[in-house]
Every structure is written in structure tokens, then in C-alpha cells.
Design an enzyme around this catalytic site. Structure first.
Site, PDB file in Angstrom:
ATOM      1  CB  SER A  23      -8.097   3.828   2.797  1.00 62.59           C
ATOM      2  OG  SER A  23      -7.298   3.140   3.747  1.00 62.59           O
TER       3      SER A  23
ATOM      4  CE  LYS B  68      -3.924   2.006   2.579  1.00 64.80           C
ATOM      5  NZ  LYS B  68      -4.770   1.924   3.799  1.00 64.80           N
TER       6      LYS B  68
ATOM      7  CB  SER C 291      -8.613   1.239   5.836  1.00 65.15           C
ATOM      8  OG  SER C 291      -9.250   2.486   5.704  1.00 65.15           O
TER       9      SER C 291
END
Lengths: 493, 495
Positions: free
Chosen positions: B160, B81, B184
Site C-alpha cells: 500500500s 504516508k 506494504s
């Protein structure tokens, strides 16, 4: 308690000044409060900056326990309450020299609570000033506006350096008291080794809160003078600010709570920002840091290593050495000075040594702009000089000359006093025959004065002076005195 | 499709075992993922692919494998990420304000992974600064869910960590790192049929992860199976002296905890999670989950988490408040993008106005407001009190049970632009997940079934603080019982 002498006159009567100080003292430590970067003064810009200090993404603060220890040590030195649970908060505002966009400080729960300091006033009086709190916080970097025609530069070397903010109670009522407070606080910090107290280098600076009121009235509205960086300026800023406030009020005006700056060139304060323009710092507990906690043993361990502090040392000097409060106060103002004296006085007359240290060494250093560490004359040599006087090898007058030779630049600088006395033949003449001859010569050359002296015995002093002169000061003054009196036929008084 | 691409069908555990058995090489494995990544532009899961770095690492791994010197994750390609700082590789948190920021340092979690032999395929899309539940707030544009319904409407992969969930679902990596502040990791896992594990707060170091809300942020894996998640967490976790909030406790071998035996486990079902307007198929799936657990020997217990309804409002005070301060460092002064201004204040305004997207700006404003003089007590302090009550709810519940079972999300994946139109609706996605962050507990989402449109749905298990072993053990049993084996059709594959 307010003393009458502190009141200042206005056209509507006497006014009292009320002063509280927030002193920012840089913690003596090798690394910053939350990073491992160095803290050496005067390094090239941006050479002492870690990823944390530059607030790079994802960087986290880690408390430097050395700084915690120093804060606790200082708290103990201020006889203050030590809070074994305290909290770091973020104080949020934008400025280019504040990389994180917030300063990590302590707001509601500081590491040290209430304490006190005894300050020494003129004439040997002592007054207690309350300490409200001491907390740890980060220093900001430095904006440089003079490096480029259009741009400002930022030096982050100071960014994240540990500061102790020490907040006093509004217990002071004159510039002199405020200055005495800062001097005493600085001495304590230096004794403790927690701050070098070097105001020129910015390791100690003060925010000065000043208000005025008629004696007995409620507190007036205060103004805060930011970042005053010398004891002299603190005095000037207070004097000017108090007078300004009195003039405003007496002209029918009102004091607005505001932040002011002291301009040393003009010797005056001017407005920086009003209360309305004050930042909303949005304090909240720093979620990157757990509350700061430590054990009672941690505090006890520090307490065991606390040095003798100025007040205790002063008392000991008075009790053990029989020194006056004034002399003792002068000697303990710096730990190094006190150590110098104690080394010099070891095994000899303390009062005479104190006189020599204060009257010759400190006076000489002061004049030359040197600190005790740079003294050309060592403590042991001062002691030797005192010995030369007490065993009557030289007179006090000659001793002064010898000291100057030892102190001043030249081939004799830093030499042992006995060597100088020996080499220059400065030994006191105690041979009565030689002295007698000198006395006889003076008497023979001044028959008129002899007649006068018989009528006015005080004239004997003139003969003594003449003899001392003719012997180059080396004659033992007592011996000369006795012989002059005897030869002139004056009774010893 | 090349023969190599078959290797991407392996789970992380299978790939690990295959490499050790010399069935294929790390370079072969890596190359097949690189090829798939290169053909996946339509998903926009990777915002930066690093195939050369991956192959170099794979070459080194093959050497170690040949030398019998393999580390736990030797030669296993994963995605990262973009919230994790990667040394020498651009890291932006998917925000314009970081520009081409390239860290000189490696986050602790990714460093742990590389030291255990894993290798990076590239950086994955996410909502800007992890603020969002749909991956639509990314400066690199939305990441698209590999899953579609028959009408081919582009769906969000959740957020997210949408890039992480999409990449794992589309087999663009054996697993991915992710972060979870309010859901998330778990919400995107639920929306993509993957497993998402948010560890206990303090289990993984936050050092080197771009901060959103420091007291809530926690790194964890998204993977295809519970076992893969356990393997990933074993490497990611551990105490770090550089993060004061990381827990100084030892890391067990989480894979070893997967015994398949949950007899006697007390599974709590919180009545407050039966929210209005929850689709009946989620209700049904939840009931199904209870039955699966009971069939495996667990005991189902009704529990109450009475302050649940205050969790979302409290979260949307605390997280933005911390963010408003955490993101103050992006000021255009030292790194990242800068827009000139008339003076320093104008420069800040220009830079931050242009650099931050709408959702980030909204949260910074909310957070700044909540911390302002006069509002602090009413909002921030009150939210902290709620947070304490929520933590106490869990403590009480855990007197009666060992883990909790809930749905992960109130709905399956939704269409692009749907949540963007109404921020409050997007915030509702976190309704089952934020409580876990507020209490600092571990939670895992396991794919459990499909909705009427053929989209994946997840069930969430919540554990006790540092109870990841028990949590993973229960999750694996749930996973096995659910037997989720559906896959998205590869509409995106350009090869």
C-alpha cells in the site's frame, strides 16, 4: 435452598421465581478505563472526552491501573478468585454513543472469577448468593434525543468510563432476595471504595434475569430486564415480570427469550428485542491491548489494605457491643453509619448509644432525606446526650426533646446537648423536697383518685404522670414513683 | 534542470553530511525537492504538498545548523504516508470517508522524526486504509511507478505504500515513512528499486497511525539506501507508553551496525519459497543473492518453513477481521464525511457505502463474516492457530541460521488495472512478505537487479525479533554486492 414462603400461587399451582443479576458498577477512579479523561459526574456535555474516548483515527487504549486495582479489590471483597491473566475483547456494534464501534470488555477470560455474597433477609436470616464473575469494561456515551426537533445529540463524557460488571448465579428466588443482594453488594462496594453505588447518578445499575418454574423443574426460559436503576424498581420489575411469565404459561403460551425494558411509570416490563433480533457482537481479543497480567504481590498488596467488610463488622458489633443482629445489621449497612455509631459509642453504653443512633439519628435523617455526612448532630454530641441520660442529668423523655432541638432547624440546631439542658433548665429534679411538694399537691387535689388507687395499686401510674406533668418532665421518674407509692401507702411492686 | 536539483541526487546520509559541512543550506535542499515535487503530478505520489511548512522548517533548521545545534536529521526533507496523522495537516488514509479530516495531533513516529530535525514535504498516496498491493484503491487515484518499460505502459508502484516508494524512486524526498501490514513497505520498495524496511512488531509506536490491522501494522522507512533506512529507523523507533504493544527496549544507533562484515553469518534459504510459476529471473536473482552473501563470508543454510502455504489464507482472515472492527469508528457521527439517511442505521449505510471503496468494503465484509457467530472458530481461531505455527516455523529456522534470504515479490511491477481485475491475484503479491508480519519479525527489501524488461527486482532479508542491527548489516552487504544503480527515465518530469 428455596423457602416455601418464596413460592407464588398461580391457577395451576405454586411457582418459583429464579433470578440472576448483572450489576454494572462504575469504578471509582479519577480517569477512564483506557484514557486519562476525567470522570466527574454532572460535567457539561463533551467536556470530559479525550482523543481516545472520541475514537479519533490512530488512537490507542492504555489500561488505567487504578481501575485494575479497584477490580481486584472488589474481587477480594467478594471472596472471589482473582485471575492474574485476563483478556480484553472487543464487543462490536454500531451506535452513535459508541464512538469506536466496539466496547472494550472482557468476554471469555475475566479478571475475577467465582465468589460469593452473604445477603441479609428479613428476620435476621442469612443466605449465600454465588458470584459467577466480575469483568472490566467501558461504558458508552449518552444519546440525547430531546435537544433538537430533528437531530439527536451525543454526550461522550461517560464514553470509556470504567465499569465492573458483576454477574451473580441465579440463586435468588424473590424480589426481596434480589433487593437484599443489591443492597449488600452496594454496601460492600462502598466499604471497599471501589464504586460509590449511587444509583440515581447511574453509577450502579442492574440487568435483571427472571424466569419461573414449578418447584423442582428445570430452569424456565429467562427474560433479561435491562438497566434497572433503583432497588425499588428492581423489586417492582421482578414482581411484574414473574407474574407476566406465569400468566403467559398458564394461558398455554411460551416464554420467548428476550430483552425487556422496565417502565417505572407503569410499573411493568415490555419487550425490547427478541433473541432473533439480538446482536452478533463478534467478540474477539482486542489487538491493541496485551493480555492483562499482574503478579501475586500486586494482589497481596491490595489484600493488605482491604477494610473490615460489612459481615465482619456486623459480627464484631454483636460480639463486642452485645448488639442484636438486627441493630448491628442496620448500623453496618453503610460504612459511614457504622463509623458514626462507633464514634458515638466510644467509652459508653453501646446498646443505649445504638438505640439513640438508630431511633433518633437515622430516623431523623431518613425523615429529612439527609445522609449521615449531612447530619446536624455530630457523633460526639450523640454520645454526650447518652451520657446525660446515664448520669441521670436528664430523663430519656427530656433527652428526646433535647435531640429534636439539636437536630431540627432552629437556633439550637447543632449545639451541644449540655448547653441546651443548662440554658433551658431541663436538668432532672432530684431534690426530694421539691418532688415531695409536687406529689403532695397532686394527692391533695385528687382525693377521689387516692381512694381508687388504694383499691387498685396500678392507679399509681396516673399520679406519677400528673407529677411529671406539673414538673415539666424534669422530676426524676424513679424518685416520683417511690414517693407516690409511699404517700399512697402502696407496697412497692 | 536547475542546479539545485542536483541536491536531490544525494542520499539522506550524504545530504545530512553536506548540511553539516555547510556545502548547502536546508532551504536550498528543501527548495530543490519542492520544485521536483511540483513537477511530478503525473506520478500522483503526493496527494498533498506542504511546501510552505517545509520551507519554514528548513529556515529553522538552517538556524540550528548555523548555531551548531543540529539534530540527527536536521533539515532533511521527507514525505509522509497519508496513514500517519499530522497535526494541522489533512490526513485521510486516502479514503473518502475521512473527507478533509485534519488531526489536532501528531503520530508518534512523525513526531520523533520532527524532533530529530527532519521536515515534511507533504502527504503521500497509498492504498485506501493501506488495503492493496498496487496503490490503485486510493481515493485520490492511483500513484504511478516512475519506472516504465519501453512500451510506456503505466505501471503500479506497489502498495500500500506506493506513494512512498514512488516518491523515493523519483527523488521527491530523501526518504519516506511507510507502514507494512502484509508487505506494504517491502513490496513497493521491490517494485521501485528502493529499500524498504519493516521493523519488528513493537519497534515503532502505532500511536497516531490510522489502524488497518492492529496486530500486524508496523511503521518503517522507504529510502534509497540501507544506510538511509538505518538512519531513519533510529529516529522513528522507540517505546511509547501510549501504545501498549510498543516494546520497552532501547533503540541502538542502527547506522553504527553497518560494519560491512558478515563473515560467519548463517543465511537461511527457505525451500517453501520456491513457489510455482515464479519467473525464472527471480529464481536466478535469488541464487545470485546467495552467491553474493557466500562471497562476503556468510554461510548458506537450507531451512524449512513448512506452514508457509497457510500464511496467505490466515493473513486474509486476521487482517480483515481486525480491520472490520478498526474501521467501525468511521461512521459519519463525529468527523469525516457523512451522508444523510432516513434514520441512524440508514445514515451508517449511506455514509459507509459511499465513503469506503470497493476493496475496503470487500475486506470489511470478509472480516465481519470471519468473526460472526458460527464462523469464528472455523476461520478466525483457525487463522490464529496457523499464525502460531508460522511463528514457530521461524523459531525453528533460527536455530540453524541468523537471517533468511528470499525474493521480495513473485514478479516485477505490473500494469495498472491488472490486479484490480482479480483481487486474489493481487493478494498473491504478499506471498513472500505476509509470513514476516504474522510472526512479528523485521524484514527488508533491497534492490538487487532488473528483470528482462528493465524493471527493478528486490531480495528480502528477514531477521530475528529486534534483530534489526544484524539484519541491516546483512542488507548493506547485499546492497553493495548487488550494486544496483539503475534509475528510471524521468518521463513524468514537467519542469
Amino acid at each position: 435452598m428455596t423457602e416455601k414462603t418464596n413460592l407464588i400461587a398461580g391457577v395451576t399451582g405454586d411457582w418459583e421465581i429464579v433470578i440472576g443479576l448483572e450489576v454494572h458498577a462504575q469504578v471509582t477512579s479519577d480517569a477512564k478505563l483506557f484514557s486519562g479523561a476525567a470522570t466527574t459526574f454532572g460535567a457539561e456535555p463533551n467536556t470530559q472526552v479525550s482523543l481516545v474516548d472520541a475514537a479519533m483515527p490512530g488512537m490507542l487504549p492504555v489500561i488505567n491501573w487504578k481501575c485494575v486495582e479497584q477490580a481486584v479489590r472488589t474481587g477480594l471483597g467478594l471472596k472471589a478468585q482473582i485471575n492474574r491473566y485476563s483478556v480484553f475483547d472487543r464487543k462490536n456494534y454500531f451506535y452513535p454513543d459508541l464512538p469506536q464501534g466496539y466496547q472494550i470488555s472482557q468476554y471469555l477470560q475475566p479478571i475475577v472469577g467465582e465468589g460469593e455474597i452473604e445477603i441479609d433477609l428479613e428476620g435476621g436470616a442469612v443466605k449465600t448468593v454465588g458470584i459467577e464473575r466480575l469483568h472490566l469494561e467501558q461504558d458508552a456515551g449518552k444519546s440525547l434525543h430531546d435537544q433538537h426537533p430533528d437531530l439527536s445529540f451525543v454526550d461522550l463524557n461517560r464514553s470509556g468510563v470504567a465499569l465492573m460488571e458483576i454477574v451473580s448465579r441465579p440463586d435468588m428466588h424473590s424480589a426481596g432476595e434480589a433487593q437484599a443482594y443489591v443492597k449488600k453488594l452496594r454496601a460492600i462496594l462502598r466499604y471497599l471504595g471501589t464504586c460509590d453505588g449511587n444509583m440515581e447518578q447511574g453509577s450502579m445499575r442492574a440487568d435483571v434475569n427472571v424466569s419461573v418454574r414449578k418447584p423442582g423443574d428445570e430452569l424456565g426460559t429467562r427474560c433479561e430486564i435491562k438497566n434497572v436503576n433503583s432497588i425499588r424498581f428492581i423489586g417492582q420489575a421482578i414482581e411484574h415480570e414473574a407474574r407476566r411469565q406465569i400468566d403467559v404459561i398458564e394461558d398455554g403460551g411460551k416464554i420467548n427469550q428476550e430483552t425487556r425494558l422496565f417502565d417505572p411509570k407503569r410499573g411493568e416490563t415490555r419487550s425490547m428485542r427478541s433473541k432473533e433480533e439480538a446482536h452478533d457482537y463478534r467478540y474477539f481479543p482486542d489487538p491493541d491491548l496485551l493480555p492483562l497480567t499482574f503478579s501475586a504481590e500486586f494482589v497481596d498488596d491490595i489484600a493488605r489494605t482491604l477494610p473490615e467488610l460489612p459481615d465482619d463488622k456486623k459480627k464484631r458489633f454483636m460480639d463486642d457491643y452485645g448488639l442484636s443482629a438486627y441493630d448491628a445489621g442496620v448500623l453496618v449497612s453503610e460504612a459511614e453509619n457504622a463509623d458514626f455509631f462507633e464514634l458515638a459509642a466510644k467509652g459508653r453504653d453501646a446498646k443505649a448509644t445504638a438505640n439513640m443512633v438508630i431511633g433518633s439519628v437515622f430516623a431523623g435523617l431518613n425523615k429529612a432525606g439527609l445522609t449521615i455526612a449531612d447530619s446536624p448532630v455530630q457523633a460526639e454530641q450523640v454520645g454526650q446526650l447518652v451520657d446525660l441520660i446515664s448520669d441521670q442529668t436528664i430523663s430519656s423523655r427530656i433527652a428526646k426533646d433535647v435531640f429534636d432541638l439539636m437536630f431540627d432547624e432552629g437556633s439550637d440546631q447543632g449545639r451541644d446537648p449540655s448547653d441546651i439542658v443548662e440554658e433551658k433548665g431541663l436538668k432532672q429534679v432530684t431534690d426530694t423536697g421539691a418532688i415531695e411538694a409536687a406529689v403532695d399537691a397532686v394527692i391533695a387535689a385528687n382525693p377521689d383518685k387516692v381512694e381508687q388507687a388504694k383499691a387498685k395499686p396500678k392507679m399509681a401510674g396516673w399520679f406519677v404522670g400528673q407529677v411529671m406533668q406539673s414538673t415539666g418532665g424534669k422530676a426524676n421518674p424513679q424518685a416520683v414513683n417511690q414517693l407516690v407509692l409511699a404517700k399512697l401507702g402502696i407496697e412497692d411492686q | 534542470m536547475t542546479q539545485d536539483s542536483d541536491l536531490t541526487r544525494l542520499t539522506l546520509a550524504q545530504a545530512r553530511d553536506g548540511l553539516r559541512a555547510k556545502s548547502f543550506s536546508a532551504q536550498e535542499l528543501t527548495r530543490s525537492f519542492i520544485d521536483r515535487v511540483a513537477a511530478s503530478d503525473k506520478l500522483n505520489a503526493y496527494i498533498l504538498a506542504t511546501p510552505e511548512l517545509a520551507l519554514e522548517a528548513a529556515t529553522r533548521s538552517d538556524k540550528r545548523l548555523a548555531d551548531g545545534d543540529a539534530r540527527p536529521l536536521e533539515g532533511l526533507p521527507i514525505g509522509v504516508k497519508d496513514l500517519f496523522c499530522t497535526s494541522g495537516v489533512r490526513t485521510t488514509a486516502c479514503s473518502d470517508i475521512l473527507g478533509d479530516f485534519t488531526p489536532t495531533y501528531e503520530s508518534k513516529v512523525t513526531e520523533n522524526l520532527w524532533q530529530d530535525g527532519a521536515l515534511m514535504l507533504g502527504k503521500l498516496n497509498n492504498d485506501e486504509f493501506a488495503m492493496g498491493s498496487s496503490n490503485e484503491t486510493s481515493a485520490f487515484g492511483p500513484c504511478i511507478n516512475p519506472w516504465q518499460t519501453d512500451d510506456k505502459t503505466p505501471l503500479v508502484p506497489g502498495g500500500s505504500s506506493g506513494g512512498s516508494s514512488a516518491a523515493v524512486a523519483a527523488r521527491l524526498g530523501l526518504a519516506a515513512t511507510a507502514t507494512d501490514t502484509g508487505g506494504s513497505i517491502r513490496q513497493p520498495a521491490a517494485l521501485t528499486g528502493t529499500v524498504g524496511l519493516k521493523p519488528t512488531y513493537g519497534r515503532c509506536s502505532r500511536w497516531g497511525i490510522v489502524a488497518f490491522a492492529s496486530s500486524l501494522d508496523q511503521a518503517g522507512p522507504i529510502a534509497r539506501t540501507v544506510r538511509d533506512s538505518a538512519i531513519m529507523l533510529t529516529s522513528m523507533a522507540g517505546h511509547d507508553a501510549r501504545d501498549t504493544t510498543s516494546a520497552d527496549i532501547s533503540v541502538p544507533d542502527f547506522e553504527a551496525a553497518l560494519t560491512g562484515d558478515i563473515r560467519g553469518l548463517r543465511v537461511g534459504v527457505p525451500q517453501e519459497y520456491r513457489v510455482d510459476a515464479m519467473p525464472s529471473e527471480i529464481e536466478t536473482l535469488w541464487q545470485q543473492g546467495m552467491d553474493w552473501m557466500r562471497d562476503a563470508g556468510a554461510e548458506i543454510v537450507d531451512v524449512s518453513l513448512p506452514h508457509t502455504k497457510y500464511a496467505l489464507p490466515a493473513y486474509y482472515i486476521i487482517a480483515p477481521a481486525e480491520a472490520s472492527s478498526n474501521l467501525a469508528r468511521y461512521d459519519g457521527v463525529r468527523y469525516g464525511a457523512r451522508k444523510p439517511g432516513a434514520d441512524i442505521d440508514d445514515m451508517y449505510a449511506q455514509t459507509r457505502g459511499a465513503g469506503f471503496g470497493e476493496e475496503v468494503q470487500r475486506r470489511l465484509l470478509i472480516g465481519t463474516y470471519a468473526l460472526s457467530a458460527g464462523y469464528y472458530d472455523a476461520y478466525y481461531l483457525k487463522a490464529l492457530q496457523v499464525r502460531r505455527l508460522i511463528a514457530q516455523d521461524f523459531e525453528k529456522a533460527y536455530e540453524k541460521c541468523d537471517v533468511l534470504l528470499t525474493p521480495t515479490t513473485p514478479s516485477a511491477a505490473f500494469a495498472l488495472d491488472k490486479a484490480q481485475a482479480d483481487p486474489l491475484e493481487m493478494y498473491l503479491n504478499d506471498v513472500f512478505t505476509v509470513t514476516v508480519n504474522l510472526a512479528g519479525l523485521p524484514g527488508i527489501s533491497v534492490p538487487a537487479g532488473l528483470d528482462a524488461n528493465g524493471l527493478p527486482l528486490g531480495l528480502q532479508l528477514i531477521g530475528k525479533a529486534f534483530g534489526e542491527e544484524e539484519l541491516l548489516r546483512a542488507a548493506e552487504v547485499l546492497e553493495t554486492a548487488a550494486g544496483f544503480s539503475s534509475e528510471p527515465t524521468e518521463w513524468w518530469n514537467a519542469s
